[in-house]
Design an enzyme around this catalytic site. Structure first.
Site, PDB file in Angstrom:
ATOM      1  N   ASN A  54      -9.954  -0.665  -0.447  1.00 49.47           N
ATOM      2  CA  ASN A  54      -8.992  -0.739   0.579  1.00 49.47           C
ATOM      3  C   ASN A  54      -9.747  -0.809   1.742  1.00 49.47           C
ATOM      4  O   ASN A  54     -10.636   0.176   1.984  1.00 49.47           O
ATOM      5  CB  ASN A  54      -7.829   0.132   0.429  1.00 49.47           C
ATOM      6  N   HIS A  73     -10.225   4.175  -2.085  1.00 51.24           N
ATOM      7  CA  HIS A  73      -9.173   4.090  -0.582  1.00 51.24           C
ATOM      8  C   HIS A  73     -10.245   4.880   0.380  1.00 51.24           C
ATOM      9  O   HIS A  73     -11.271   5.434   0.047  1.00 51.24           O
ATOM     10  CB  HIS A  73      -8.109   4.794  -0.589  1.00 51.24           C
ATOM     11  N   GLY A  74      -9.691   4.645   1.611  1.00 49.79           N
ATOM     12  CA  GLY A  74     -10.739   5.222   2.774  1.00 49.79           C
ATOM     13  C   GLY A  74     -11.967   4.639   3.013  1.00 49.79           C
ATOM     14  O   GLY A  74     -13.032   5.433   3.155  1.00 49.79           O
ATOM     15  N   THR A 132      -8.563   0.887   8.236  1.00 48.56           N
ATOM     16  CA  THR A 132      -8.869   1.275   9.671  1.00 48.56           C
ATOM     17  C   THR A 132      -9.552   0.249  10.354  1.00 48.56           C
ATOM     18  O   THR A 132      -9.792  -0.147  11.484  1.00 48.56           O
ATOM     19  CB  THR A 132      -9.778   2.640   9.556  1.00 48.56           C
ATOM     20  N   HIS A 177      -8.775   8.563   4.443  1.00 50.22           N
ATOM     21  CA  HIS A 177      -7.950   7.597   5.317  1.00 50.22           C
ATOM     22  C   HIS A 177      -8.518   7.905   6.955  1.00 50.22           C
ATOM     23  O   HIS A 177      -8.706   8.923   7.178  1.00 50.22           O
ATOM     24  CB  HIS A 177      -6.677   7.358   5.307  1.00 50.22           C
ATOM     25  N   GLY A 178      -8.760   6.795   7.597  1.00 46.36           N
ATOM     26  CA  GLY A 178      -8.877   6.724   8.970  1.00 46.36           C
ATOM     27  C   GLY A 178     -10.475   7.271   9.361  1.00 46.36           C
ATOM     28  O   GLY A 178     -11.306   6.859   8.409  1.00 46.36           O
ATOM     29  N   ASP A 236       0.906  -1.097  -0.122  1.00 48.74           N
ATOM     30  CA  ASP A 236      -0.003  -0.041   0.028  1.00 48.74           C
ATOM     31  C   ASP A 236       0.950   1.323   0.034  1.00 48.74           C
ATOM     32  O   ASP A 236       2.301   1.131   0.183  1.00 48.74           O
ATOM     33  CB  ASP A 236      -0.855  -0.267   1.079  1.00 48.74           C
ATOM     34  N   HIS A 237       0.189   2.532  -0.379  1.00 49.62           N
ATOM     35  CA  HIS A 237       0.989   3.659  -0.128  1.00 49.62           C
ATOM     36  C   HIS A 237       2.571   3.688   0.079  1.00 49.62           C
ATOM     37  O   HIS A 237       2.917   3.845   1.179  1.00 49.62           O
ATOM     38  CB  HIS A 237       0.289   4.555   0.890  1.00 49.62           C
TER      39      HIS A 237
HETATM   40 ZN   LIG Z   1      -5.012   4.413   0.936  1.00 50.18          ZN
END
Ligand SMILES: [Zn+2]
Length: 286
Positions: free
Chosen positions: A229, A207-208, A232, A179-180, A82-83
């Protein structure tokens, strides 16, 4: 044995009404839990590692744990980075058998991101490794990578032009997610996902995802998203499963680490298994 190719899994999903879950694992327990959930749901799954996890456990240990679990799994499993803005880490994981990488060049200006993505794609493809590319930053910080504000944003046409020119295999654009955990309601951009789907065959990654409702995921999948993805949600399932079990240990004054590992794996498998149903990847493993 079902060691799979990330790109095969994602291309099979694209346009076929489901998305492949890509789950950020953090150790051998989370690998076992996610793979067992994939087997139970007969779902394809991508195991992802953050750069932080690679640095903590080492590429060799992670790759061995992945190969051991995937080889015994009845569900197809691939391994993705990932990232990653750090090209030395990309070189390292390619050497250790990762199947795909996300080169995160979103901290670079356009010309630099473009040139470096071309170089990373050449390096990865020479080893049979696929590349997800991010040149506009997805909002939020994840395992120390990223920013809480939009640093770089481009048009869909520009993102496709860069992806095609560099040979990128999957695109990670801004889609309104972050994200988060969400602090306020996000403005989701299914319209942007649909614009990609209309203009390119390249798979697009969401994402996120943690915190979105099932109908949000469905509308993104309907708009062409092929990989979603999840990071969290696994962290919460892992830590909260652990906390609940440790409270029981304290109440009963019984302390058995193996029972703790089982409790963590059971909670992670349950939570991640729900995503396989929501992403409609359940039943698509064969
Ligand atoms: Zn991501």
């Amino acid at each position: 044995m079902t060691i799979a190719k990330t790109l095969d899994l994602v291309q099979a999903a694209r346009g076929n009404g489901y998305a492949v879950p890509a789950v950020n694992i953090v150790d051998a327990h989370s690998i076992r839990a996610v793979v067992s959930a994939a087997e139970k749901a007969n779902s394809p799954v991508i195991l992802q590692t953050s750069v932080k996890t690679v640095k903590m456990l080492g590429a060799e240990v992670l790759a061995a744990a992945y190969r051991y679990s995937a080889a015994q799994s009845s569900a197809p499993v691939s391994l993705h980075l990932d990232h990653c803005p750090d090209r030395a880490v990309i070189t390292e994981v390619i050497k250790h058998g990762w199947d795909s990488v996300l080169f995160d060049a979103s901290d670079r200006d356009l010309d630099t991101a473009w040139a470096e993505t071309r170089e990373v794609v050449a390096e990865a493809h020479a080893a049979g490794v696929a590349v997800e590319s991010e040149i506009e930053n997805i909002i939020g910080v994840e395992d120390g990578v990223g920013s809480d504000v939009a640093v770089h944003s481009y048009s869909v046409d520009k993102l496709i032009e860069v992806a095609v020119d560099t040979g990128t295999d999957m695109i990670a654009p801004q889609l309104g997610t972050a994200h988060g955990q969400y602090k306020s309601t996000p403005v989701l951009r299914q319209d942007r996902a649909a614009e990609f789907a209309a203009k390119t065959d390249l798979p697009v990654v969401l994402h996120g995802g943690t915190g979105l409702a099932a109908e949000d995921f469905h509308s993104f999948i309907d708009a062409g998203i092929a990989k979603i993805n999840i990071s969290t949600a696994l962290k919460y399932a892992y830590m909260q499963g652990s906390l609940a079990h440790l409270k029981e240990c304290e109440a009963n004054d019984k302390w058995d680490p193996v029972k703790l590992f089982n409790a963590i794996e059971a909670n992670v498998a349950t939570v991640i298994g729900e995503n396989f149903e929501i992403f409609r990847s359940a039943g698509k493993g064969a």
